[in-house]
Design an enzyme around this catalytic site. Sequence first.
Site, PDB file in Angstrom:
ATOM      1  CB  CYS A 337      -1.002  -0.043   1.138  1.00  0.00           C
ATOM      2  SG  CYS A 337      -2.536   0.762   0.654  1.00  0.00           S
ATOM      3  CG  HIS A 421      -4.251  -3.747   2.993  1.00  0.00           C
ATOM      4  ND1 HIS A 421      -3.244  -3.319   3.831  1.00  0.00           N
ATOM      5  CD2 HIS A 421      -4.790  -2.646   2.444  1.00  0.00           C
ATOM      6  CE1 HIS A 421      -3.187  -1.997   3.795  1.00  0.00           C
ATOM      7  NE2 HIS A 421      -4.118  -1.561   2.963  1.00  0.00           N
ATOM      8  CD  GLU A 423      -2.309  -6.321   5.377  1.00  0.00           C
ATOM      9  OE1 GLU A 423      -1.838  -6.635   4.266  1.00  0.00           O
ATOM     10  OE2 GLU A 423      -2.708  -5.166   5.640  1.00  0.00           O
TER      11      GLU A 423
HETATM   12  N1  LIG Z   1      -3.351   1.641   3.362  1.00  0.00           N
HETATM   13  C1  LIG Z   1      -2.419   2.475   2.949  1.00  0.00           C
HETATM   14  O1  LIG Z   1      -1.225   2.270   3.078  1.00  0.00           O
HETATM   15  C2  LIG Z   1      -2.887   3.772   2.361  1.00  0.00           C
HETATM   16  C3  LIG Z   1      -1.902   4.384   1.438  1.00  0.00           C
HETATM   17  C4  LIG Z   1      -2.133   5.861   1.205  1.00  0.00           C
HETATM   18  N2  LIG Z   1      -2.136   6.538   2.418  1.00  0.00           N
HETATM   19  C5  LIG Z   1      -3.404   6.088   0.440  1.00  0.00           C
HETATM   20  O2  LIG Z   1      -4.406   6.524   0.987  1.00  0.00           O
HETATM   21  O3  LIG Z   1      -3.416   5.823  -0.741  1.00  0.00           O
END
Ligand SMILES: NC(=O)CC[C@H](N)C(=O)O
Length: 447
Positions: A337, A421, A423
């Site tokens: 992410c 994600h 996970e």
């Molecule tokens: N879950 C995250 O790592 C979010 C990544 C980043 N902050 C976004 O909003 O795109």
Amino acid sequence: MAAATVSKLCSSRNLENAKELRLKPLQNRNVLKLPRSFAVHRLTSTKVLSYQNSKGGSGTIYADSNEVERPWKTSDARLVLEDGSIWRAKSFGATGTQVGEVVFNTSLTGYQEILTDPSYAGQFVLMTNPHIGNTGVNPDDEESSQCFLGGLIIRSLSICTSNWRCTGTLGDYLAKRNIMGIYDVDTRAITRRLRQDGSLIGVLSTDDSRTDEDLLEMAKSWKIVGVDLISGVSCDAPYEWSEKTDSEWEFKRDQHSTDKYHVIAYDFGIKHNILRRLTSYGCKITVVPSTWPASETLKLKPDGVLFSNGPGDPAAVPYAVETVKGIIGKVPVYGICMGHQLIGQALGGKTFKMKFGHHGGNHPVSDLRSGRVDISAQNHNYAVDPASLPEGAEVTHVNLNDNSCAGLAFPKLKLMSLQYHPESSPGPHDSDLAFGEFVELMKANKV
Ligand SMILES: NC(=O)CC[C@H](N)C(=O)O
């Protein structure tokens, strides 16, 4: 119309079998008292009472909300969006005034894991699933030590909890952590507004002394783009992590490597389940703060480096991009992410803000190498622009809802990253194998 007239109307013989009765606003009284023969069934909205009378007649009465006496709380909170719309709601959890970006999450379950995902810092999470709070809270579903989000917006707050792990209610949990929540608000309408117009900043307030204009001004003058949010959620000092997924929840018992790989995990707002899954896959982990220098990481001679998820704008944290630049190509790396977005930038690519992002446990992602489709958990508002990436970088995954880039690899640099994600927590486990891929990357680099 005076209250007495209303009573007369309601009990009059003519109306015993009536199905509908419209009342004009009451002028002299602000409470509508129904005659004894009418048992109020329920308040179907702030304007509608359904009733049954002793003669077997039933129907509906329309009245202005503040003219009906109800045994429960009336709206005591406002959500004021930057587009000028005002949404009245009931508060639970903490009271006060809070500003943030409103995002909607389409997960059906897992609200506690969502509340403790540090990537929601600066945001209000609106759950599109209308019924929230029914499983209460428990000590095992925490994805970090704190709730960093701005607040929770839901349609209906469950009046009771039922789960064998439950140790408390959602309302008490939020109040203890000083997080605001609102319910009895039209979450579908707000979601449609966000889908149509894109992300909106909002202010949640239970403070009657603040005017709507004041709250609107607050929403309009607040910014989330260009702000470093990871420094507010990262750990202060390095620490070791050795907790695997609990055996009760482990679903791939025999396939994990017994070799130990030392992974340095950069905490940009890391979720515990990333650490648990890596440990279950045979990794020994040292978690380091977001400002930990690349040189210090390389001195520890890790088998691999993980760049975690984290809140906010990836373009607002150039120091983290520099750290990533200092590490890629030297040891195998894995980005999740925010980590994926920082890798994209470190390679010379660009990130951009999406219209309303992806938040939920039901996003289809295609692995372009195998053609396999996973249903994934996602939470991001920014994405990497694949056209901006240099030669050698491959887009490995795409989000099938909008074809946005969902994963990258750069085989020469022993690099892999996912925009979503693997996970889960909460969400499906389809992409868990990605942790195995990272282990393979480290293994191949060792021999
Ligand atoms: N879950 C995250 O790592 C979010 C990544 C980043 N902050 C976004 O909003 O795109």
